[in-house]
Scaffold this active site. Structure first.
Site, PDB file in Angstrom:
ATOM      1  CD  GLU A  27     -12.835-126.885  60.112  1.00 41.04           C
ATOM      2  OE1 GLU A  27     -11.698-127.191  59.696  1.00 41.04           O
ATOM      3  OE2 GLU A  27     -13.818-127.641  60.008  1.00 41.04           O
ATOM      4  CE  LYS A  39      -8.713-122.917  51.326  1.00 46.99           C
ATOM      5  NZ  LYS A  39      -7.315-122.836  50.905  1.00 46.99           N
ATOM      6  CG  ASP A  57      -1.772-119.586  52.420  1.00 44.58           C
ATOM      7  OD1 ASP A  57      -1.764-120.615  51.721  1.00 44.58           O
ATOM      8  OD2 ASP A  57      -1.489-118.458  51.984  1.00 44.58           O
ATOM      9  CE1 TYR A  88      -7.631-129.860  56.313  1.00 45.97           C
ATOM     10  CE2 TYR A  88      -6.221-128.280  57.452  1.00 45.97           C
ATOM     11  CZ  TYR A  88      -6.533-129.021  56.322  1.00 45.97           C
ATOM     12  OH  TYR A  88      -5.744-128.924  55.220  1.00 45.97           O
ATOM     13  CE  LYS A 105      -8.233-118.641  48.637  1.00 46.37           C
ATOM     14  NZ  LYS A 105      -7.673-119.678  47.794  1.00 46.37           N
ATOM     15  CB  CYS A 110      14.524 -82.393  56.052  1.00 41.48           C
ATOM     16  SG  CYS A 110      15.345 -83.896  55.528  1.00 41.48           S
ATOM     17  CB  CYS A 168      19.463 -82.504  56.433  1.00 40.71           C
ATOM     18  SG  CYS A 168      18.243 -81.466  55.612  1.00 40.71           S
ATOM     19  CB  CYS A 228      14.207 -81.743  52.423  1.00 47.60           C
ATOM     20  SG  CYS A 228      15.861 -81.305  52.913  1.00 47.60           S
ATOM     21  CB  CYS A 254      19.388 -82.909  52.609  1.00 51.72           C
ATOM     22  SG  CYS A 254      18.368 -84.281  53.178  1.00 51.72           S
TER      23      CYS A 254
END
Ligand code: IVH
Length: 759
Positions: free
Chosen positions: A126, A128, A130, A240, A328, A433, A436, A451, A457
């Site tokens: 199943e 798990k 959280d 569960y 886990k 860039c 710009c 750039c 810019c």
């Protein structure tokens, strides 16, 4: 916590002040605990303060405040909810982290039961979930109590809140016309991703702290004194397991899940029956692959011996069952979809690719962005052209492995080519860039594309402004990244000097330095639509509309800051005062604030100490020639200044635009104060150059650095032949090797503490 004066010695005045302080403190602690589920102090500290408050009130009864913490509901936080003693304890599961341990689990079960490898044992598998476990007691089919796990033996009564959760039936459906007299159904209460993101959006809008992850949000929502709040949060529940029961629930775990579903519960549809440990391992990896596509967090997969009779025989260790185990996920890695690659432009013009991910929780934090380093990394090669990841490239739409450790930015660690969508194209790294539109070029020998727009810019200009006002630079409180972005787009502040003229322009009713068309042109890089959105958002408009933009631009320029949305008399006054105070600035801060490549805080201090005043510094910067002459020689002779940094400095001051910008800034300053060399200190590390690596347990990196400097040492970020000492905390990597090669003395944390005389 500092030592407080004994209550018997407090004067009336002091008592009154302290009662006010305690009322504030305890109220905040209460809200943090109950409302946000983000405690700001330990229970013991809370109790101590509350008792002190009571003691002061007992001594000065007439000073008791109307909002006294003694009247707060629920006394200490832990008794806010009534206690519930679990009839059957709520246990936890043993965790395992690799496939080999799954086989070991199966072997240990067989061994305990005296079964051989041929004997069949079935398991349930199943996801798990959280969230937080919740136990629901039904008497003759009616929900009479809901309780949290607490410490496993005693939990909290959250019945009123449980009743608001849609997935939890108030009345069980009879199975074949029959209802058990008593059954305690257990399962996981959780918050779906969609609800979590919506909740955090609301939190932000209300100016409240967002929750770190769906689990915290679920816990905070279930443990609410006001069930109306729980109801609004839309919690969910999967059944569960079970606790107390008046008759057998089922013969197998899988059958129990089916019965829970028949009684009206939600059970997880990804639960499966498995016959062998191979099946379990297969299931785990199947679920791991689905993780990022689920609308809720899971942190692993739970395997349980399917037969309840065998479960009884296997029984329990002190806190965990022998018949179940949790496989886990790695707490630092997760697989998810890479939705899009965005390019961010930094202060020095570097184009950094950022992965926009399908959000996934890694080690308790929701990750939706990760770094992709540079274009070579995306293409699957290192800076020398050698293949990395066996040459696998990364594309938009790929299934990628994300790695997150500590507070560093998560990285994309790998890609699974078998899941690549058909028809996907290699990522084409932009050569212009995106902000710009200027050409972006790679310097020889570097993986970084930059750039070339320089200060025109907007991305570079904004990042440099943010750097300029930051704490180690000009430290202008009230002017953060958000304000800088807005003020830049409104053309109120385009360069550092503008910060100092803002107040006068505000008073004159004309803050903007240009008009909206000019600004739009500036912001239009490779994506005009984005530029329009950005301008509209800075103006507080929902949509871009040429006329409205012009009108709003003009009217905002006239509106005094004190009357603008989000500001007020006080905050505007404070900002202007903070700016005025910085017209006097220390030379090292000024040098650092310019944001010149390679010039960090340490280098700025060294430069300031060596040149003493701005005019001497300026003179050398504007006249030295890289690689030749006495001025150049004296510059590279400064401790901590190498040729690369020296060249960056000289180039910055000798570019006309840059220099003009610096001149305009300096013209606004009243005084640039000298930085005196520290008095010689008598310590074993005085005059030594120290590098830190790894994590220290007893102090932060910042504290260690401050201590070293206070004791007369110099702290550097990289190891070279000039380094005297490497302090290597836990996990320090490449620096250790380098130190060894260069013969640099290395000490661990204990050695470091010895040198500085303890914490
Ligand atoms: S069984 C005696 N099944 O994981 C075993 N637990 O680390 C009782 N959890 O406290 C737990 N999904 O909050 C079980 N399908 C599942 C689960 C699950 C999540 C949580 C639960 C428990 C914790 C144990």
């Amino acid at each position: 916590m500092k030592n407080l004066k004994p209550v018997a010695e407090l004067s009336r005045d002091e008592a009154e002040k302290e009662l006010a302080r305690l009322a504030r403190l305890l109220k905040r602690a209460n809200t943090a605990y109950y409302v946000s589920d983000q405690p700001v102090m330990s229970d013991a500290e809370y109790d101590r303060l509350k008792q002190r408050n009571l003691a002061i009130e007992t001594r000065f009864p007439d000073l008791k405040r109307p909002d006294s913490p003694s009247n707060l509901v629920g006394a200490p936080p832990s008794s806010a909810f009534a206690k519930v003693v679990h009839k059957v304890p709520m246990l936890s599961l043993e965790d395992i982290f690799d496939d080999a341990s799954v086989y070991e689990f199966d072997e240990s079960v067989r061994k305990f039961l005296g079964l051989s490898a041929e004997d069949a044992i079935d398991y349930s598998s199943e996801p798990k979930i959280d969230g937080l476990s919740l136990s629901l007691l039904y008497e003759n089919g009616k929900l009479v109590q809901g309780a949290t796990r607490g410490d496993g033996k005693v939990g909290e009564d959250v019945t009123a809140n449980a009743l608001t959760i849609r997935d939890i039936p108030h009345h069980l459906k009879p199975i074949d016309g029959h209802l058990p007299e008593l059954i305690e159904v257990r399962g996981e209460c959780y918050m779906a991703h969609s609800d979590f993101f919506a909740l955090n959006e609301r939190q932000k809008q209300r100016g409240e702290k967002p929750f770190a992850n769906p689990r915290n949000a679920a816990a905070g929502s279930l443990r609410q004194l006001d069930p109306a709040i729980t109801a609004e949060r839309n919690l969910r529940f999967f059944a569960y397991a079970w606790g107390a029961h008046s008759e057998p629930v089922a013969d197998t775990q899988i059958q129990a899940l089916r019965r829970f579903a028949a009684m009206g519960f939600k059970v997880n549809i990804l639960s499966e029956l498995c016959h062998t440990p191979d099946d379990l391992v297969h299931e785990f990896h199947k679920i791991e692959d689905m993780r990022a596509t689920l609308n809720y967090d899971i942190d692993g997969v739970v395997f349980k011996v399917n037969s309840i009779a065998l479960q009884h025989r296997l029984g329990y260790r002190s806190t965990t069952p022998r018949w179940a185990i949790a496989r886990k996920f790695s707490p630092v890695e997760a697989w998810t979809w890479l939705r899009k690659i965005d390019i961010q432009v930094g202060r020095t013009g570097a184009l950094s690719p950022v992965a926009r991910l399908q959000p996934v929780t890694i080690g308790g934090v929701v990750v939706s962005n990760a770094t992709l380093h540079n274009e070579d990394y995306i293409a699957g090669r290192d800076s020398r052209g050698n293949p990395i990841r066996d040459g696998r490239d990364i594309r938009e739409g790929d299934w990628v492995k994300v790695y997150r450790a500590g507070d560093v930015i998560p990285k994309i660690a790998d890609v699974d080519l078998s899941k690549r969508p058909p028809g996907s194209e290699p990522y084409k790294f932009p050569d212009h860039c995106p902000v710009c539109g200027a050409l972006a070029v790679r310097e020889p020998g570097s993986s970084v594309r930059r750039c070339t727009g320089g200060l025109s810019c907007p991305a570079q200009a904004i990042e440099r402004l943010i750097h300029f006002v930051s704490r180690p630079a000009f430290d202008i409180v009230g002017l953060g990244a958000r304000q800088i972005e807005q003020f830049y787009v409104l053309s109120w502040i385009e360069e550092p000097a503008d910060i100092f003229t803002l107040e006068a322009r505000d008073r004159a009713g004309k803050k903007a330095k240009s008009d909206p068309e000019q600004m739009l042109e500036k912001l239009t890089g490779t994506d005009p639509e984005k530029a329009r959105e950005r301008l509209a958002s800075a103006l507080g408009l929902e949509r871009f509309d040429t006329d409205k933009v012009a009108e709003r631009f003009e009217s905002l320029s006239k509106t005094p800051l004190a009357q603008m949305f989000g500001w007020g008399e006080t905050s505007a006054r404070n900002l202007f005062q903070a700016i005025r105070a910085r017209r006097r600035i220390a030379l090292d801060r000024l040098i650092f604030s310019l944001g010149i490549r390679h010039v960090g805080q340490v280098a700025a201090t060294m430069l300031a100490r060596s040149f003493h005043n701005w005019s001497a510094f300026y003179e050398t910067m504007t006249t030295a020639t890289p690689g030749e002459g006495a001025q150049w020689d004296s510059l590279v002779a400064i401790d901590g200044v190498g040729p690369v940094m020296a060249e960056a400095l000289v180039l910055a001051f000798q570019q006309e635009k840059e220099r003009a910008l610096i001149d305009r800034l300096v013209a606004q300053l009243e005084e640039i104060t000298e930085v005196s060399a520290p008095a010689p200190v008598d310590s074993p590390i005085a005059g030594k150059t120290i590098v830190f690596t790894g994590t220290l347990q007893h102090m932060t990196r910042a504290e260690a650095k401050a201590r070293a400097e206070a004791l007369g040492a110099k702290v550097s970020n990289s190891i070279s032949s000039k380094t005297d000492l490497l302090v290597a905390g836990e996990g320090g990597g490449s620096k250790r090797g380098k130190a060894e090669k260069l013969g640099v003395r290395t000490v661990d944390e204990a050695g470091w503490l010895d040198l500085i005389g303890g914490v």
